[in-house]
Each structure stands twice: as C-alpha cells, then as structure tokens.
Write a protein that holds these residues in place. Structure first.
Motif, PDB file in Angstrom:
ATOM      1  N   ALA A  93      40.497  12.585  28.136  1.00 49.71           N
ATOM      2  CA  ALA A  93      39.545  11.760  28.875  1.00 49.71           C
ATOM      3  C   ALA A  93      38.732  10.872  27.938  1.00 49.71           C
ATOM      4  O   ALA A  93      38.446  11.232  26.799  1.00 49.71           O
ATOM      5  CB  ALA A  93      38.611  12.645  29.684  1.00 49.71           C
ATOM      6  N   ILE A  94      38.368   9.692  28.448  1.00 48.27           N
ATOM      7  CA  ILE A  94      37.507   8.749  27.736  1.00 48.27           C
ATOM      8  C   ILE A  94      36.321   8.467  28.642  1.00 48.27           C
ATOM      9  O   ILE A  94      36.495   8.042  29.782  1.00 48.27           O
ATOM     10  CB  ILE A  94      38.248   7.437  27.419  1.00 48.27           C
ATOM     11  CG1 ILE A  94      39.450   7.711  26.521  1.00 48.27           C
ATOM     12  CG2 ILE A  94      37.299   6.438  26.765  1.00 48.27           C
ATOM     13  CD1 ILE A  94      40.365   6.525  26.326  1.00 48.27           C
ATOM     14  N   ASN A  95      35.115   8.734  28.149  1.00 45.23           N
ATOM     15  CA  ASN A  95      33.894   8.479  28.901  1.00 45.23           C
ATOM     16  C   ASN A  95      33.237   7.225  28.341  1.00 45.23           C
ATOM     17  O   ASN A  95      33.076   7.096  27.127  1.00 45.23           O
ATOM     18  CB  ASN A  95      32.931   9.651  28.786  1.00 45.23           C
ATOM     19  CG  ASN A  95      33.470  10.895  29.424  1.00 45.23           C
ATOM     20  OD1 ASN A  95      34.580  11.311  29.141  1.00 45.23           O
ATOM     21  ND2 ASN A  95      32.688  11.496  30.285  1.00 45.23           N
ATOM     22  N   MET A  96      32.845   6.313  29.236  1.00 48.68           N
ATOM     23  CA  MET A  96      32.229   5.053  28.824  1.00 48.68           C
ATOM     24  C   MET A  96      31.006   4.765  29.679  1.00 48.68           C
ATOM     25  O   MET A  96      30.879   5.271  30.792  1.00 48.68           O
ATOM     26  CB  MET A  96      33.213   3.897  28.972  1.00 48.68           C
ATOM     27  CG  MET A  96      34.440   4.018  28.118  1.00 48.68           C
ATOM     28  SD  MET A  96      35.525   2.613  28.272  1.00 48.68           S
ATOM     29  CE  MET A  96      34.698   1.468  27.198  1.00 48.68           C
ATOM     30  N   LYS A 113      32.364   9.340  24.845  1.00 52.87           N
ATOM     31  CA  LYS A 113      33.160  10.458  24.350  1.00 52.87           C
ATOM     32  C   LYS A 113      34.633  10.099  24.435  1.00 52.87           C
ATOM     33  O   LYS A 113      35.085   9.549  25.439  1.00 52.87           O
ATOM     34  CB  LYS A 113      32.892  11.704  25.198  1.00 52.87           C
ATOM     35  CG  LYS A 113      33.469  12.977  24.633  1.00 52.87           C
ATOM     36  CD  LYS A 113      33.335  14.215  25.531  1.00 52.87           C
ATOM     37  CE  LYS A 113      32.067  14.342  26.292  1.00 52.87           C
ATOM     38  NZ  LYS A 113      32.005  15.556  27.106  1.00 52.87           N
ATOM     39  N   GLN A 114      35.380  10.406  23.383  1.00 58.89           N
ATOM     40  CA  GLN A 114      36.817  10.181  23.372  1.00 58.89           C
ATOM     41  C   GLN A 114      37.439  11.124  22.356  1.00 58.89           C
ATOM     42  O   GLN A 114      36.753  11.604  21.460  1.00 58.89           O
ATOM     43  CB  GLN A 114      37.135   8.719  23.059  1.00 58.89           C
ATOM     44  CG  GLN A 114      36.468   8.152  21.823  1.00 58.89           C
ATOM     45  CD  GLN A 114      37.193   8.453  20.541  1.00 58.89           C
ATOM     46  OE1 GLN A 114      38.383   8.755  20.544  1.00 58.89           O
ATOM     47  NE2 GLN A 114      36.493   8.399  19.436  1.00 58.89           N
ATOM     48  N   MET A 124      38.107   2.303  19.230  1.00 56.77           N
ATOM     49  CA  MET A 124      37.495   1.807  20.460  1.00 56.77           C
ATOM     50  C   MET A 124      35.993   2.015  20.456  1.00 56.77           C
ATOM     51  O   MET A 124      35.261   1.300  21.132  1.00 56.77           O
ATOM     52  CB  MET A 124      38.104   2.483  21.686  1.00 56.77           C
ATOM     53  CG  MET A 124      37.560   3.883  21.965  1.00 56.77           C
ATOM     54  SD  MET A 124      38.140   4.593  23.479  1.00 56.77           S
ATOM     55  CE  MET A 124      39.747   5.103  22.989  1.00 56.77           C
ATOM     56  N   ALA A 125      35.498   2.974  19.698  1.00 59.11           N
ATOM     57  CA  ALA A 125      34.071   3.268  19.664  1.00 59.11           C
ATOM     58  C   ALA A 125      33.342   2.467  18.591  1.00 59.11           C
ATOM     59  O   ALA A 125      32.121   2.549  18.493  1.00 59.11           O
ATOM     60  CB  ALA A 125      33.856   4.759  19.434  1.00 59.11           C
TER      61      ALA A 125
END
Length: 149
Positions: A93-96, A113-114, A124-125
């Motif tokens: 999961a990726i949280n944005m 979070k990733q 990406m962060a």
C-alpha cells in the motif's frame, strides 16, 4: 540427557515461548511511540499540503480509505487535504496526502507511507520528484480523465 521426541519438543516449545514473549514485550514498548510518530508525520503532511490554518475538521468516507481534512483560518475556508491510499504499489500500500485550495488547485502532494524498492520506488517520496511537482498548481477539474476515472 538422552535425545527423545519429548525432550526435543519441550526444548523447542521453551525457545518459542521465550522468543514470542520477547517479541510481545518489544511490541508493547514500541506501540505508543510508533503511533505518535505516525501522528506527527500526518500533522507535518497536513502543514505541508495546506496553507496556514487554525483548525481542521476530519471527514472519513467508509467505502474507501479516504479522509478529508477541511482547514479553516479565522472562520474562513483555507483549503482541503485528502488522505488516501492505493494497494497497487509494487511493495504494498501507498498512503498519500494531497492539499487543495478552496478553488480546487493542488497545493502540494506528500507521500505518507510506502514500502517500495529502495532507490527506485522510494524516490516517489523525494521532495524533488518531477511527477509530484508537475501537479502542483494544477486544477484537477481541467484535466482529462482516463477511462472515465
């Protein structure tokens, strides 16, 4: 001591019991600091994707893991922050969090979070991520949709 099935089973059970008790103790000790760190990261993300605000009201939509923060300053609407996630990441999961002005213009994007591959997906962060920078200042209502989504 003679090696028997009973002896081996008892020793294995004892080692497993001690190891699981240790893991449980460490979990109890670190659960609160981890929760505080996640909350601090979320607060920092809100401050990074919204203009200055006095308070934020939270709305959670249950069908999807989406939380909408409505920020106000001096009783006036300052903007919105949308926290969401996708399970389509390679590592999970990726949280944005994405911040919007009241007019719908993207203020900033923050990856919360990733668990992507270090050196590849973790970029990406990064603050200088070209893709995240490319959506800043854009109005999403003016963008073309792909397959109606």
């Amino acid at each position: 001591m003679k090696s028997t099935l009973l002896n081996m089973t008892a020793v294995l059970f004892g080692i497993t019991l001690v190891a699981s008790a240790g893991v449980g103790a460490v979990n109890m000790i670190t659960a609160e600091p981890i929760a505080q760190a996640e909350q601090a990261a979320k607060t920092a993300a809100l401050n990074g994707v919204l203009p200055a605000f006095d308070e934020a009201e939270t709305l959670t939509i249950h069908e999807m893991p989406i939380t909408v923060y409505t920020a106000t300053k001096g009783g006036q609407l300052a903007g919105y922050a949308v926290e969401s996630m996708t399970k389509n990441g390679f590592g999970g999961a990726i949280n944005m969090m994405v911040g919007f002005t009241p007019d719908g213009e993207v203020i900033n994007v923050n990856v919360l979070k990733q668990a992507e591959t270090p050196g590849l997906g973790t970029k990406m962060a990064d603050a200088d991520n070209v893709l995240l920078r490319s959506v800043k200042g854009q109005k999403l209502e003016e963008k073309k949709l792909v397959n109606g989504k």
